[in-house]
Scaffold this motif. Sequence first.
Motif, PDB file in Angstrom:
ATOM      1  N   VAL A 246       0.856  -1.179   0.000  1.00 59.81           N
ATOM      2  CA  VAL A 246       0.000   0.000   0.000  1.00 59.81           C
ATOM      3  C   VAL A 246       0.895   1.234   0.000  1.00 59.81           C
ATOM      4  CG1 VAL A 246      -1.741   1.317   1.268  1.00 59.81           C
ATOM      5  CG2 VAL A 246      -1.873  -1.176   1.205  1.00 59.81           C
ATOM      6  N   ASP A 247       0.669   2.182  -0.902  1.00 57.27           N
ATOM      7  CA  ASP A 247       1.546   3.343  -0.979  1.00 57.27           C
ATOM      8  C   ASP A 247       1.150   4.412   0.043  1.00 57.27           C
ATOM      9  OD1 ASP A 247      -0.627   4.789  -2.016  1.00 57.27           O
ATOM     10  OD2 ASP A 247       0.054   4.626  -4.095  1.00 57.27           O
ATOM     11  N   GLU A 248       1.866   5.538   0.022  1.00 56.07           N
ATOM     12  CA  GLU A 248       1.649   6.596   1.000  1.00 56.07           C
ATOM     13  C   GLU A 248       0.269   7.236   0.873  1.00 56.07           C
ATOM     14  OE1 GLU A 248       4.862   9.335   0.700  1.00 56.07           O
ATOM     15  OE2 GLU A 248       6.338   7.934   1.535  1.00 56.07           O
ATOM     16  N   ASN A 249      -0.356   7.071  -0.269  1.00 58.59           N
ATOM     17  CA  ASN A 249      -1.705   7.596  -0.479  1.00 58.59           C
ATOM     18  C   ASN A 249      -2.780   6.558  -0.192  1.00 58.59           C
ATOM     19  OD1 ASN A 249      -0.733  10.162  -1.407  1.00 58.59           O
ATOM     20  ND2 ASN A 249      -0.250   9.192  -3.385  1.00 58.59           N
ATOM     21  N   ASN A 250      -2.354   5.457   0.448  1.00 60.17           N
ATOM     22  CA  ASN A 250      -3.251   4.370   0.824  1.00 60.17           C
ATOM     23  C   ASN A 250      -3.847   3.645  -0.379  1.00 60.17           C
ATOM     24  OD1 ASN A 250      -3.768   3.232   3.381  1.00 60.17           O
ATOM     25  ND2 ASN A 250      -5.929   3.766   3.233  1.00 60.17           N
ATOM     26  N   GLN A 251      -3.123   3.685  -1.500  1.00 57.52           N
ATOM     27  CA  GLN A 251      -3.530   2.965  -2.696  1.00 57.52           C
ATOM     28  C   GLN A 251      -2.756   1.650  -2.796  1.00 57.52           C
ATOM     29  OE1 GLN A 251      -6.069   4.102  -4.869  1.00 57.52           O
ATOM     30  NE2 GLN A 251      -6.306   5.487  -3.108  1.00 57.52           N
ATOM     31  N   VAL A 252      -3.465   0.567  -3.064  1.00 60.42           N
ATOM     32  CA  VAL A 252      -2.821  -0.740  -3.172  1.00 60.42           C
ATOM     33  C   VAL A 252      -2.040  -0.803  -4.488  1.00 60.42           C
ATOM     34  CG1 VAL A 252      -3.207  -3.230  -3.289  1.00 60.42           C
ATOM     35  CG2 VAL A 252      -4.669  -1.806  -1.831  1.00 60.42           C
ATOM     36  N   PHE A 253      -0.826  -1.326  -4.418  1.00 63.10           N
ATOM     37  CA  PHE A 253      -0.014  -1.474  -5.627  1.00 63.10           C
ATOM     38  C   PHE A 253      -0.715  -2.398  -6.621  1.00 63.10           C
ATOM     39  CE2 PHE A 253       3.343  -0.091  -2.736  1.00 63.10           C
ATOM     40  CZ  PHE A 253       4.078   0.775  -3.543  1.00 63.10           C
TER      41      PHE A 253
ATOM     42  N   SER B 131       5.258 -13.624 -10.784  1.00 67.48           N
ATOM     43  CA  SER B 131       4.327 -12.512 -10.929  1.00 67.48           C
ATOM     44  C   SER B 131       3.125 -12.714 -10.016  1.00 67.48           C
ATOM     45  CB  SER B 131       3.879 -12.376 -12.381  1.00 67.48           C
ATOM     46  OG  SER B 131       3.205 -13.551 -12.805  1.00 67.48           O
ATOM     47  N   VAL B 132       2.424 -11.630  -9.772  1.00 66.41           N
ATOM     48  CA  VAL B 132       1.273 -11.626  -8.864  1.00 66.41           C
ATOM     49  C   VAL B 132       0.007 -11.313  -9.660  1.00 66.41           C
ATOM     50  CG1 VAL B 132       0.229 -10.450  -6.882  1.00 66.41           C
ATOM     51  CG2 VAL B 132       2.692 -10.958  -6.896  1.00 66.41           C
ATOM     52  N   SER B 133      -1.056 -12.050  -9.392  1.00 70.97           N
ATOM     53  CA  SER B 133      -2.316 -11.832 -10.115  1.00 70.97           C
ATOM     54  C   SER B 133      -3.346 -11.085  -9.280  1.00 70.97           C
ATOM     55  CB  SER B 133      -2.911 -13.166 -10.568  1.00 70.97           C
ATOM     56  OG  SER B 133      -3.224 -13.985  -9.453  1.00 70.97           O
ATOM     57  N   LYS B 134      -3.203 -11.127  -7.938  1.00 68.88           N
ATOM     58  CA  LYS B 134      -4.199 -10.503  -7.078  1.00 68.88           C
ATOM     59  C   LYS B 134      -3.563 -10.114  -5.750  1.00 68.88           C
ATOM     60  CE  LYS B 134      -8.883 -11.266  -5.236  1.00 68.88           C
ATOM     61  NZ  LYS B 134     -10.012 -12.242  -5.128  1.00 68.88           N
ATOM     62  N   VAL B 135      -4.017  -9.005  -5.203  1.00 68.16           N
ATOM     63  CA  VAL B 135      -3.535  -8.530  -3.901  1.00 68.16           C
ATOM     64  C   VAL B 135      -4.734  -8.338  -2.980  1.00 68.16           C
ATOM     65  CG1 VAL B 135      -2.275  -6.735  -2.665  1.00 68.16           C
ATOM     66  CG2 VAL B 135      -1.610  -7.333  -5.012  1.00 68.16           C
ATOM     67  N   TRP B 136      -4.740  -9.044  -1.853  1.00 73.15           N
ATOM     68  CA  TRP B 136      -5.770  -8.829  -0.836  1.00 73.15           C
ATOM     69  C   TRP B 136      -5.140  -8.076   0.324  1.00 73.15           C
ATOM     70  CZ3 TRP B 136      -6.122  -9.737   4.343  1.00 73.15           C
ATOM     71  CH2 TRP B 136      -7.382  -9.513   4.935  1.00 73.15           C
ATOM     72  N   VAL B 137      -5.773  -6.976   0.729  1.00 72.09           N
ATOM     73  CA  VAL B 137      -5.308  -6.176   1.865  1.00 72.09           C
ATOM     74  C   VAL B 137      -6.480  -5.982   2.819  1.00 72.09           C
ATOM     75  CG1 VAL B 137      -4.454  -3.914   2.598  1.00 72.09           C
ATOM     76  CG2 VAL B 137      -3.554  -4.966   0.522  1.00 72.09           C
ATOM     77  N   ASP B 138      -6.245  -6.112   4.109  1.00 69.68           N
ATOM     78  CA  ASP B 138      -7.293  -5.885   5.093  1.00 69.68           C
ATOM     79  C   ASP B 138      -7.822  -4.455   4.929  1.00 69.68           C
ATOM     80  OD1 ASP B 138      -8.890  -5.478   7.352  1.00 69.68           O
ATOM     81  OD2 ASP B 138      -7.595  -6.656   8.652  1.00 69.68           O
ATOM     82  N   SER B 139      -9.113  -4.326   4.703  1.00 75.32           N
ATOM     83  CA  SER B 139      -9.713  -3.006   4.476  1.00 75.32           C
ATOM     84  C   SER B 139      -9.665  -2.119   5.717  1.00 75.32           C
ATOM     85  CB  SER B 139     -11.169  -3.175   4.020  1.00 75.32           C
ATOM     86  OG  SER B 139     -11.929  -3.851   5.008  1.00 75.32           O
TER      87      SER B 139
ATOM     88  N   SER C 283      -1.597   4.810  10.503  1.00 71.09           N
ATOM     89  CA  SER C 283      -1.151   5.573  11.663  1.00 71.09           C
ATOM     90  C   SER C 283      -0.590   4.706  12.784  1.00 71.09           C
ATOM     91  CB  SER C 283      -2.301   6.421  12.203  1.00 71.09           C
ATOM     92  OG  SER C 283      -3.390   5.593  12.608  1.00 71.09           O
ATOM     93  N   ASN C 284      -1.196   3.547  13.014  1.00 70.23           N
ATOM     94  CA  ASN C 284      -0.716   2.673  14.096  1.00 70.23           C
ATOM     95  C   ASN C 284      -0.464   1.241  13.647  1.00 70.23           C
ATOM     96  OD1 ASN C 284      -3.319   1.743  13.718  1.00 70.23           O
ATOM     97  ND2 ASN C 284      -3.990   2.097  15.828  1.00 70.23           N
ATOM     98  N   LEU C 285      -0.559   1.021  12.331  1.00 69.71           N
ATOM     99  CA  LEU C 285      -0.297  -0.293  11.724  1.00 69.71           C
ATOM    100  C   LEU C 285      -1.269  -1.378  12.190  1.00 69.71           C
ATOM    101  CD1 LEU C 285       3.625  -0.375  11.731  1.00 69.71           C
ATOM    102  CD2 LEU C 285       2.069   0.258   9.861  1.00 69.71           C
ATOM    103  N   ALA C 286      -2.440  -0.971  12.665  1.00 72.19           N
ATOM    104  CA  ALA C 286      -3.469  -1.963  12.990  1.00 72.19           C
ATOM    105  C   ALA C 286      -3.916  -2.659  11.707  1.00 72.19           C
ATOM    106  CB  ALA C 286      -4.667  -1.283  13.660  1.00 72.19           C
ATOM    107  N   HIS C 287      -4.235  -3.945  11.808  1.00 74.35           N
ATOM    108  CA  HIS C 287      -4.719  -4.744  10.665  1.00 74.35           C
ATOM    109  C   HIS C 287      -3.710  -4.730   9.504  1.00 74.35           C
ATOM    110  CE1 HIS C 287      -8.735  -5.217  12.488  1.00 74.35           C
ATOM    111  NE2 HIS C 287      -8.530  -3.996  12.928  1.00 74.35           N
ATOM    112  N   ASP C 288      -2.455  -4.818   9.847  1.00 73.37           N
ATOM    113  CA  ASP C 288      -1.363  -4.738   8.869  1.00 73.37           C
ATOM    114  C   ASP C 288      -1.084  -6.115   8.267  1.00 73.37           C
ATOM    115  OD1 ASP C 288       0.746  -3.741   7.397  1.00 73.37           O
ATOM    116  OD2 ASP C 288       2.163  -3.677   9.084  1.00 73.37           O
ATOM    117  N   PHE C 289      -1.965  -6.537   7.370  1.00 73.71           N
ATOM    118  CA  PHE C 289      -1.861  -7.889   6.813  1.00 73.71           C
ATOM    119  C   PHE C 289      -2.328  -7.895   5.372  1.00 73.71           C
ATOM    120  CE2 PHE C 289      -3.142 -12.434   6.393  1.00 73.71           C
ATOM    121  CZ  PHE C 289      -1.944 -13.015   6.784  1.00 73.71           C
ATOM    122  N   ALA C 290      -1.630  -8.674   4.542  1.00 67.29           N
ATOM    123  CA  ALA C 290      -1.978  -8.800   3.129  1.00 67.29           C
ATOM    124  C   ALA C 290      -1.642 -10.205   2.640  1.00 67.29           C
ATOM    125  CB  ALA C 290      -1.232  -7.760   2.296  1.00 67.29           C
ATOM    126  N   ILE C 291      -2.324 -10.627   1.599  1.00 68.96           N
ATOM    127  CA  ILE C 291      -2.052 -11.917   0.958  1.00 68.96           C
ATOM    128  C   ILE C 291      -1.897 -11.686  -0.536  1.00 68.96           C
ATOM    129  CG2 ILE C 291      -2.900 -14.239   0.466  1.00 68.96           C
ATOM    130  CD1 ILE C 291      -4.515 -14.106   3.054  1.00 68.96           C
TER     131      ILE C 291
END
Length: 296
Positions: free
Chosen positions: A81-88, A111-119, A124-132
């Motif tokens: 996730v970039d600084e603008n909160n946009q998923v790569f 290569s990657v076909s899909k990115v799941w990020v906890d919505s 600010s505090n890295l809560a829910h900092d998880f992705a698959i």
Amino acid sequence: MRFFMLTALLLVAAINVTLACECGLEGSSGRIYKGSKVRANKYPWLAHIRSFSSRNSRSFGQCGGSLIDETHVATAAHCVVDENNQVFRPENIDVFLGRVKAFSDRSKPHSVSKVWVDSQYERSNLAHDFAILTLSSPVKYSQTIAPVCLPNVESGLSKLTVSGWGTTAADASSSDDLLEVEVDFLSKNECNEVKKDFLMKQNGIPSSMRNRVKIDGVVDTHMCAINKKTKGDACSGDSGGPLMHRGGNGRYYLMGVVSGSWTECGQDEDTAGLYTRTLYYKDVIKSIAPNACWQN
């Protein structure tokens, strides 16, 4: 307060295993602060992840990850996730598996076909900092590429291991060699006490005021760890990498992924590393990666 994401910005200059639910076994014969070099392919689930804002740019964010089945890699949300909160975009993410050297190896990325990020991820505090990450095609398991086990419980934790290719100190460059460090698990109460001590120190509050100081506790998605003797911990570039527990059966379990800390590694030893709890995401992982292996 500021949270430090353990990512690093850099300039770019078989034996097939078919047994069901085989996981967490050391392979054939990380930045980690105050860590030691890892034997080649000891952790065959280790992923080296590079996220590009654009393929026209030579710069990328470096992170770690863990292979949890033949097509999925667990990592931290802030790695993708970039600084603008946009998923790569998936096509701007490279995943390297089976690597010994982070930069001098010349293996081709997956290569990657899909990115799941906890919505609910909070920068600010890295809560829910998880992705698959979902790979474009499944990998073949071997002595150098194999999945880590996932835990059914978090009880009985004591000594854990972190591994990655991040920096070796706050102002150092990333390591080409995979490093590891042993860390001690902290209960939530212990971690909250460490956090209070750190904040009091940072703000010049005398110890006599301790009982009157109130803080926000560590978020539910985090667990904490630090080497109590050496203060060894994860560092920049280790984000998303594994926090591992070696069970009595010799298998390694992915207890968490490197998330961040209250300071950069080595800047203040009176702190702790924050790791996103894998078990918190059990239902999500099962829905996205049904072939991942959960064991006691």
